[in-house]
Design a protein around this motif. Structure first.
Motif, PDB file in Angstrom:
ATOM      1  N   VAL A  95       9.032  -4.386   0.938  1.00 63.63           N
ATOM      2  CA  VAL A  95       8.419  -4.045   2.220  1.00 63.63           C
ATOM      3  C   VAL A  95       9.362  -4.484   3.333  1.00 63.63           C
ATOM      4  N   VAL A  96       9.614  -3.597   4.273  1.00 63.69           N
ATOM      5  CA  VAL A  96      10.441  -3.951   5.434  1.00 63.69           C
ATOM      6  C   VAL A  96       9.587  -3.816   6.689  1.00 63.69           C
ATOM      7  N   GLU A  97       9.675  -4.826   7.531  1.00 60.08           N
ATOM      8  CA  GLU A  97       8.951  -4.839   8.804  1.00 60.08           C
ATOM      9  C   GLU A  97       9.900  -5.301   9.896  1.00 60.08           C
ATOM     10  N   GLN A  98       9.571  -4.934  11.104  1.00 58.74           N
ATOM     11  CA  GLN A  98      10.347  -5.424  12.235  1.00 58.74           C
ATOM     12  C   GLN A  98       9.572  -6.582  12.858  1.00 58.74           C
ATOM     13  N   LYS A  99      10.238  -7.731  12.958  1.00 57.29           N
ATOM     14  CA  LYS A  99       9.642  -8.908  13.579  1.00 57.29           C
ATOM     15  C   LYS A  99      10.656  -9.503  14.541  1.00 57.29           C
ATOM     16  N   ASP A 100      10.243  -9.647  15.778  1.00 57.73           N
ATOM     17  CA  ASP A 100      11.123 -10.199  16.811  1.00 57.73           C
ATOM     18  C   ASP A 100      12.456  -9.447  16.885  1.00 57.73           C
ATOM     19  N   GLY A 101      12.396  -8.133  16.688  1.00 59.18           N
ATOM     20  CA  GLY A 101      13.590  -7.310  16.786  1.00 59.18           C
ATOM     21  C   GLY A 101      14.492  -7.345  15.568  1.00 59.18           C
ATOM     22  N   ASN A 102      14.067  -8.003  14.507  1.00 61.99           N
ATOM     23  CA  ASN A 102      14.876  -8.117  13.292  1.00 61.99           C
ATOM     24  C   ASN A 102      14.150  -7.517  12.099  1.00 61.99           C
ATOM     25  N   MET A 103      14.937  -7.056  11.137  1.00 62.64           N
ATOM     26  CA  MET A 103      14.365  -6.562   9.886  1.00 62.64           C
ATOM     27  C   MET A 103      13.943  -7.755   9.036  1.00 62.64           C
ATOM     28  N   GLN A 104      12.724  -7.702   8.539  1.00 68.28           N
ATOM     29  CA  GLN A 104      12.226  -8.728   7.628  1.00 68.28           C
ATOM     30  C   GLN A 104      11.842  -8.039   6.324  1.00 68.28           C
ATOM     31  N   PHE A 105      12.370  -8.533   5.224  1.00 71.16           N
ATOM     32  CA  PHE A 105      12.099  -7.951   3.912  1.00 71.16           C
ATOM     33  C   PHE A 105      11.233  -8.902   3.101  1.00 71.16           C
ATOM     34  N   SER A 106      10.281  -8.333   2.390  1.00 71.14           N
ATOM     35  CA  SER A 106       9.447  -9.104   1.479  1.00 71.14           C
ATOM     36  C   SER A 106       9.134  -8.201   0.288  1.00 71.14           C
ATOM     37  N   LYS A 107       8.483  -8.762  -0.686  1.00 70.65           N
ATOM     38  CA  LYS A 107       8.080  -7.937  -1.819  1.00 70.65           C
ATOM     39  C   LYS A 107       6.626  -8.217  -2.136  1.00 70.65           C
ATOM     40  N   GLU A 108       5.986  -7.206  -2.697  1.00 70.79           N
ATOM     41  CA  GLU A 108       4.601  -7.371  -3.116  1.00 70.79           C
ATOM     42  C   GLU A 108       4.408  -6.640  -4.434  1.00 70.79           C
ATOM     43  N   PRO A 109       3.553  -7.178  -5.292  1.00 76.68           N
ATOM     44  CA  PRO A 109       3.347  -6.557  -6.599  1.00 76.68           C
ATOM     45  C   PRO A 109       2.829  -5.124  -6.467  1.00 76.68           C
ATOM     46  N   VAL A 110       3.284  -4.265  -7.354  1.00 78.57           N
ATOM     47  CA  VAL A 110       2.755  -2.907  -7.417  1.00 78.57           C
ATOM     48  C   VAL A 110       1.344  -3.020  -7.991  1.00 78.57           C
ATOM     49  N   PRO A 111       0.336  -2.527  -7.291  1.00 74.42           N
ATOM     50  CA  PRO A 111      -1.062  -2.684  -7.759  1.00 74.42           C
ATOM     51  C   PRO A 111      -1.411  -1.692  -8.866  1.00 74.42           C
ATOM     52  N   LEU A 112      -0.859  -1.938 -10.043  1.00 72.53           N
ATOM     53  CA  LEU A 112      -1.026  -0.993 -11.157  1.00 72.53           C
ATOM     54  C   LEU A 112      -2.490  -0.766 -11.521  1.00 72.53           C
ATOM     55  N   ASP A 113      -3.337  -1.766 -11.337  1.00 68.19           N
ATOM     56  CA  ASP A 113      -4.743  -1.636 -11.703  1.00 68.19           C
ATOM     57  C   ASP A 113      -5.502  -0.643 -10.819  1.00 68.19           C
ATOM     58  N   THR A 114      -4.944  -0.243  -9.685  1.00 69.71           N
ATOM     59  CA  THR A 114      -5.611   0.694  -8.790  1.00 69.71           C
ATOM     60  C   THR A 114      -5.255   2.154  -9.085  1.00 69.71           C
ATOM     61  N   TYR A 115      -4.308   2.399  -9.980  1.00 69.60           N
ATOM     62  CA  TYR A 115      -3.891   3.761 -10.274  1.00 69.60           C
ATOM     63  C   TYR A 115      -4.807   4.398 -11.319  1.00 69.60           C
ATOM     64  N   LYS A 116      -5.056   5.678 -11.135  1.00 72.60           N
ATOM     65  CA  LYS A 116      -5.901   6.423 -12.069  1.00 72.60           C
ATOM     66  C   LYS A 116      -5.292   6.445 -13.467  1.00 72.60           C
ATOM     67  N   PHE A 117      -3.980   6.665 -13.528  1.00 65.58           N
ATOM     68  CA  PHE A 117      -3.299   6.725 -14.814  1.00 65.58           C
ATOM     69  C   PHE A 117      -2.593   5.402 -15.057  1.00 65.58           C
ATOM     70  N   LYS A 118      -2.649   4.908 -16.272  1.00 67.08           N
ATOM     71  CA  LYS A 118      -2.116   3.587 -16.624  1.00 67.08           C
ATOM     72  C   LYS A 118      -0.878   3.714 -17.501  1.00 67.08           C
TER      73      LYS A 118
END
Length: 120
Positions: A95-118
């Protein structure tokens, strides 16, 4: 802009990825962005071209910074210095966001349990 093209298109930056080359491409894009800060448009057409070049440079930088962060190979993202897929650490969205004029990168788990196909 030719300088953006030289940072984004060559295979050594965009296909055969490795930390040192990704950093080199990012530096090239930042150099272009710094030049664009002082660019002056003589008409609306040039103004559009300057804004277009800036957007392309920012987009390229986001792509290369995310590629630098992802220390694995997955799909079309190939890292020579991390040739294996690593689901344990990298079954994540970057995930990339702009904070205080700078690029901030983070990561978050892919929510596999929310997908119709597994996954099997």
């Amino acid at each position: 802009c030719q300088e953006i093209h030289e940072a984004v298109v060559p295979l050594q930056y965009n296909f055969f990825r490795r930390k040192d080359r990704l950093e080199e491409a990012i530096a090239k894009l930042q150099k272009v962005q710094n030049k664009l800060k002082t660019a002056v448009a003589k008409d609306f057409h040039q103004l559009a071209k300057i804004n277009e070049a800036d957007a392309m440079a920012v987009s390229g930088e986001i792509t290369f910074r995310a590629a630098l962060m992802r220390e694995e190979s997955r799909g079309t993202h190939k890292r020579e210095d991390f040739p294996e897929r690593d689901d344990k650490r990298w079954l994540q969205w970057i995930v990339v966001e702009q904070k205080d004029g700078n690029m901030q990168f983070s990561k978050e788990p892919v929510p596999l349990d929310t997908y119709k196909f597994k996954m099997a």
